[in-house]
Design an enzyme around this catalytic site. Structure first.
Site, mmCIF file in Angstrom:
data_model
loop_
_atom_site.group_PDB
_atom_site.id
_atom_site.type_symbol
_atom_site.label_atom_id
_atom_site.label_comp_id
_atom_site.label_asym_id
_atom_site.label_seq_id
_atom_site.Cartn_x
_atom_site.Cartn_y
_atom_site.Cartn_z
ATOM 1 N N GLU A 97 22.899 32.781 5.781
ATOM 2 C CA GLU A 97 21.179 32.096 5.638
ATOM 3 C C GLU A 97 21.812 31.297 4.499
ATOM 4 O O GLU A 97 21.143 31.714 3.612
ATOM 5 C CB GLU A 97 20.305 32.848 5.820
ATOM 6 N N LYS A 144 19.521 41.116 13.575
ATOM 7 C CA LYS A 144 18.579 39.212 12.850
ATOM 8 C C LYS A 144 19.132 38.735 13.377
ATOM 9 O O LYS A 144 18.823 37.466 13.774
ATOM 10 C CB LYS A 144 19.001 39.677 11.449
ATOM 11 N N ARG A 172 3.083 74.803 -52.216
ATOM 12 C CA ARG A 172 4.321 73.599 -51.908
ATOM 13 C C ARG A 172 4.838 74.944 -52.897
ATOM 14 O O ARG A 172 6.108 75.948 -52.009
ATOM 15 C CB ARG A 172 4.446 72.556 -52.893
ATOM 16 N N ARG A 204 12.993 64.996 -57.299
ATOM 17 C CA ARG A 204 14.260 65.166 -57.957
ATOM 18 C C ARG A 204 15.193 63.409 -57.727
ATOM 19 O O ARG A 204 16.269 63.433 -58.298
ATOM 20 C CB ARG A 204 14.896 65.956 -56.725
ATOM 21 N N LYS A 233 11.333 45.865 -1.962
ATOM 22 C CA LYS A 233 10.346 45.888 -3.011
ATOM 23 C C LYS A 233 9.832 46.476 -3.750
ATOM 24 O O LYS A 233 10.237 47.999 -3.193
ATOM 25 C CB LYS A 233 9.327 46.098 -0.998
ATOM 26 N N HIS A 282 7.826 79.965 -63.308
ATOM 27 C CA HIS A 282 7.748 81.139 -62.791
ATOM 28 C C HIS A 282 7.616 82.817 -63.159
ATOM 29 O O HIS A 282 7.804 82.828 -64.460
ATOM 30 C CB HIS A 282 8.600 81.546 -62.178
ATOM 31 N N HIS A 304 4.642 74.350 -66.348
ATOM 32 C CA HIS A 304 4.900 74.540 -64.732
ATOM 33 C C HIS A 304 6.158 76.217 -65.263
ATOM 34 O O HIS A 304 6.940 76.294 -65.991
ATOM 35 C CB HIS A 304 5.891 74.199 -64.307
ATOM 36 N N HIS A 318 4.285 78.952 -51.400
ATOM 37 C CA HIS A 318 4.997 79.517 -50.485
ATOM 38 C C HIS A 318 6.922 79.177 -50.612
ATOM 39 O O HIS A 318 7.678 80.011 -49.704
ATOM 40 C CB HIS A 318 5.179 79.403 -48.901
ATOM 41 N N GLN A 319 7.260 78.070 -51.407
ATOM 42 C CA GLN A 319 8.635 77.944 -51.339
ATOM 43 C C GLN A 319 9.428 78.892 -51.817
ATOM 44 O O GLN A 319 10.334 79.517 -51.014
ATOM 45 C CB GLN A 319 8.272 76.770 -52.083
#
Length: 864
Positions: free
Chosen positions: A203, A119, A542, A615, A240, A743, A741, A545-546
């Site tokens: 420069e 250069k 809920r 809860r 660049k 079981h 409710h 299946h739990q």
């Protein structure tokens, strides 16, 4: 005139492949070289022949070894060498070595490189040719005091530049004398490592500068063309990032001026082959200053090729063979070199913009490039399976877009970048996309410090890479199985695909959701009390299946059947589908979003209320949360889709339920304040949890603002006779509808429901037949049939119940790995008094520890 038969490319990656393509189109064979660390690079396999170089040398040093290049060229019988860019491309010693070996060098003469490649020497050529230059020093010596004096003469700020090479290597901005010594040493070390020569000079630095360069082509007959200019102002640390041709901000007069200056430099040294004359343009004055010549093909040569139609690399090869520019380019004169449209190039690299642009490395697991009209790709290592090492430049691919206008070219580039998918390593694609949309870039007001001074360029969303993650997950599960099902039973081979029943209507009839929306929670409660019908909540999604499948059911199996509930069973009171353990399990084991599950179910059940188990202060977790967390969670759940909140505390501490209950009431949803039943109100020896206890709690819940009284028998301990006594007392003492409710762990749940219904309970929980019984809830079909044609008829369509149950039966078969193994009801629940889901999970844990037999030896409850 020479005709090359075989060309060795003394480079790697993208530029090596670019040269090979040009040579191949000219009917010439190609030779690749590769270092040991680069043995998987694509350029090795694109060539006709490939040879390993640099044994015992480093990964970069191998490509800088001139003797190795000459050795392979002779061994392969190459009659020419193309250096590409970088590495040895600007080394005059390499040109001399080729000459001594009788091998043509496709590039400028060695003396030209010595005049322009350095250069500092190039400045002298420019000054002699009358081309403006930026004030600068000579090549710096070793005396730091002398360097300091030279710096003061020019004036700060300054830019340190390496005399040899390019790409920003060895460049350092120096803003004041206190930085001088350190920056000079840094720059020298970097230049030495990159180019084998640490020479440099200082420069004067232009603060608002544009980087504009002119493409030059010269032949051995004294003819020189310029191929117009490129804009390279978008840089980061002098590297660049985006290049454009032509420079969109130049006027025709400025374009003519800078191209003439570039050609002037080339004519001064009788330039041969391809080269680039680089200038800085002062944005404030519009003046051009020569900075350097790159005596080689540039990375960004593609944009010039696109707007001029001239293949620069092909022209290099033909010029080196001795052909004229007319033959090499197909253009008769400089006047005939025309600009057509606009082109923009972006460099896709493995640099991570969010991590200070540190290059990433690893294996590209997936690659999908961009194509289409006006898009050109030049890549070297961008393909699926490519291994990106830490040893080389981070460039993956160059993308060049052409269009008739600058705006169209930018839009086309943006489209192409958005099409790219590169996975396995980080890239700068999102950053470049952001850059192309920035107003400063679009208005052509950018300069060389644009990226450094624009922090908002880094405000972008990283690509999520969801497709690769999903594919990786599927592949892992397919090959290795799911860790949750390891060692467990697999679904039977004959398991059928679950298919929801046909919908009986396109528009579901209005249901309890519309009553809630129109009359509010108190209006809904009043409506419940006015019904003779026994209202039913379905718990399959809920608690069903739990209790039976360890909560492992996926959202998709629920979402598929939900429209059938809405269309075929609109008389349901509610669908319990959220909360409890399902929230935690969705995140931890199913890798699903429970909130998305709720959103999808809410959308599929527009006419039936959705219900969750909350809860109290524990929310859906397993610890007490701060009050503001509970309030925020309830608010979000209500907004997302929950209509009925069953709020309970396992210790029946009403005060601990107040925050959650108040939060539900504030949302305008149904607050079901819940009693947890335990013990036996008919046993005089267990007097703590007697009828008086439960009635008193019911009154406390009513006083706390509950809209509905929940009676939660979560262990299935409430016997039919006790149910008659308890429900009757609650009906007499509180003015709330009662929602029961239980079981079926002991097998008496239906009998208990019948007794509760006879005593005036308003709503009961059931599960669809296929997911009922044992530790789940009572069988819905049986409850419906038991009350049919009576004063408490549920009004549910038994055929619809059975159709939906058939779907759940098919679903359940696919969850064989999570079955509890309980084959029949167990009266021992009256001994251990555990909730259904807890009992199921304990059985599974005891089985895994070899303690299953000990689960049958339960002590009798002690009198309380």
């Amino acid at each position: 005139m020479t005709e090359f038969k075989k060309i060795l490319i003394a480079n790697r990656g993208e530029i090596a492949i670019r040269v090979m393509r040009a040579a191949n189109e000219l009917g010439k064979r190609t030779v690749a070289v590769y270092a040991e660390e680069d043995k998987l690079s694509l350029h090795r396999f694109k060539a006709d022949e490939a040879y390993r170089i640099g044994e015992g040398l480093g990964p970069v040093a191998a490509y800088l070894a001139i003797d190795e290049m000459i050795r392979v060229a002779r061994q392969a019988g190459a009659d020419a060498i193309h250096p590409g860019y970088g590495l040895l491309s600007e080394n005059p010693g390499f040109v001399d070595a080729c000459t001594r070996a009788g091998i043509a060098f496709i590039g400028p003469r060695a003396e030209t490189m010595r005049s322009l490649g350095d250069k500092a020497s190039a400045r002298k050529v420019a000054i002699a040719a009358g081309v403006p230059v930026i004030p600068a020093t000579e090549v710096l010596g070793e005396d730091m005091d002398a360097i300091a004096r030279e710096a003061e003469e020019i004036g700060y700020p300054l830019m340190l530049k390496a005399s040899w090479g390019g790409g920003g290597r060895g460049m350092r901005p120096i803003l004041g004398p206190e930085e001088l010594a350190e920056k000079v040493r840094e720059g020298r070390r970097e230049a030495e490592a990159a180019f084998g020569n640490g020479e440099g000079y200082l420069e004067k630095m232009i603060l608002r500068a544009r980087h504009v360069e002119v493409q030059i082509l010269g032949d051995t007959h004294g003819e020189i063309y310029h191929l117009y200019e490129r804009d390279c102002s978008v840089q980061r640390r002098n590297q660049k990032v985006v290049e454009r041709a032509p420079a969109p901000y130049l006027s025709p007069t400025q374009r003519e001026q800078i191209c003439a200056l570039g050609r002037k430099i080339a004519e001064a040294v009788q330039y041969e082959c391809a080269g680039t004359v680089e200038f800085l343009m002062d944005m404030d004055t519009g003046e051009f200053y020569f900075i350097e010549v790159n005596p080689r093909v540039q990375v960004e040569h593609t944009v010039t090729e696109e707007v001029t139609g001239i293949d620069i690399v092909r022209a290099q090869i033909l010029v080196a063979e001795g052909k004229s520019l007319v033959e090499a380019t197909g253009v008769a004169t400089q006047y005939d070199v025309k600009l057509d449209g606009h082109a923009i190039q972006c460099r896709i690299t493995t640099e991570d913009p969010t991590n200070n642009f540190i290059p990433d490395y690893g294996r590209i697991t997936a690659y999908r490039g961009a194509t289409g009209m006006g898009i050109r790709l030049d890549g070297g290592t961008a393909y699926s399976g490519a291994v990106i090492t830490r040893y080389y430049d981070s460039l993956l691919e160059k993308v060049t877009a052409w269009a008739p206008t600058p705006e169209a070219a930018i839009a086309r580039m943006d489209r192409a970048l958005r099409e790219f998918r590169i996975r396995g390593v980080s890239t700068n694609i999102a950053f470049v996309e952001n850059l192309l949309k920035h107003p400063t870039f679009l208005s052509n007001e950018y300069h060389t410090k644009f990226i450094d001074e624009t922090p908002e360029l880094f405000d972008f969303k990283p690509r999520r890479d969801t497709a690769t993650k999903i594919l990786t997950y599927i592949a892992d599960i397919t090959v290795n199985g799911h860790p949750e099902t390891e060692g467990r039973p697999k679904p039977p081979a004959h398991a059928r695909e679950p298919r929801p029943p046909e919908l009986r209507t396109d528009a579901p009839r209005p249901g309890t959701r519309q009553i809630l929306d129109e009359f509010g929670p108190q209006g809904l409660a009043d409506w419940m009390k006015a019904q003779d019908t026994l209202l039913v909540t379905d718990t399959t999604m809920r608690d069903g299946h739990q209790s039976l499948l360890a909560t492992r059911m996926r959202s998709i199996d629920m979402i598929r059947i939900a429209p059938a509930y809405a269309a075929n069973l609109p008389e349901l009171f509610s669908v319990e589908c959220w909360g409890g353990a399902t929230f935690d399990v969705a995140y931890r084991f199913l890798q699903e979003c429970p909130w998305q599950r709720l959103r999808d179910l809410r959308a599929a059940l527009p006419n039936i209320m959705t219900q969750m188990l909350l809860r109290a202060s524990n929310g859906v977790g397993y610890t007490n949360y701060p009050d503001n967390v509970v309030r925020g969670f309830v608010r979000q759940a209500a907004e997302t889709g929950v209509d009925v909140f069953r709020v309970f505390d396992s210790l029946n501490w009403v005060e601990n339920m107040r925050v959650a209950m108040d939060a539900v009431i504030e949302t305008g949803k149904v607050c079901e304040g819940t009693i947890c039943y335990t013990g036996n109100i008919l046993d005089p020896d267990r007097a703590k949890y007697d009828l008086k206890y439960y009635v008193a709690m019911a009154k406390d819940l009513e006083a706390a603002g509950a809209h509905v009284l929940g009676l939660k028998d979560m262990a299935g301990l409430l016997k039919p006779a006790a149910a008659r006594k308890l429900v009757t007392a609650l009906r007499e003492e509180v003015d709330l509808p009662i929602h029961f409710h239980t079981h079926d762990t002991a097998g008496v749940a239906i009998a208990t429901i019948l007794a509760a219904a006879e005593s005036g309970v308003h709503a009961v929980d059931c599960a669809m037949d296929a997911l009922s019984g044992n530790t789940s809830q009572a069988t819905m079909g049986s409850v419906v049939e038991a009350h049919a044609a009576t004063g408490r008829d549920t009004m549910l369509d038994i055929a619809a119940v059975r159709e939906i149950s058939n779907y759940w039966e098919a679903v359940r078969a696919h969850y064989a790995a999570f079955e509890s193994g309980l084959q029949a009801p167990a009266s021992e629940v009256y001994l251990h008094e555990m909730p259904g889901g807890q009992f199921t999970n304990l059985k599974a844990q005891a089985r895994s520890l070899g303690l299953e037999e000990r689960c049958t030896r339960w002590p009798r409850p002690t009198p309380k």
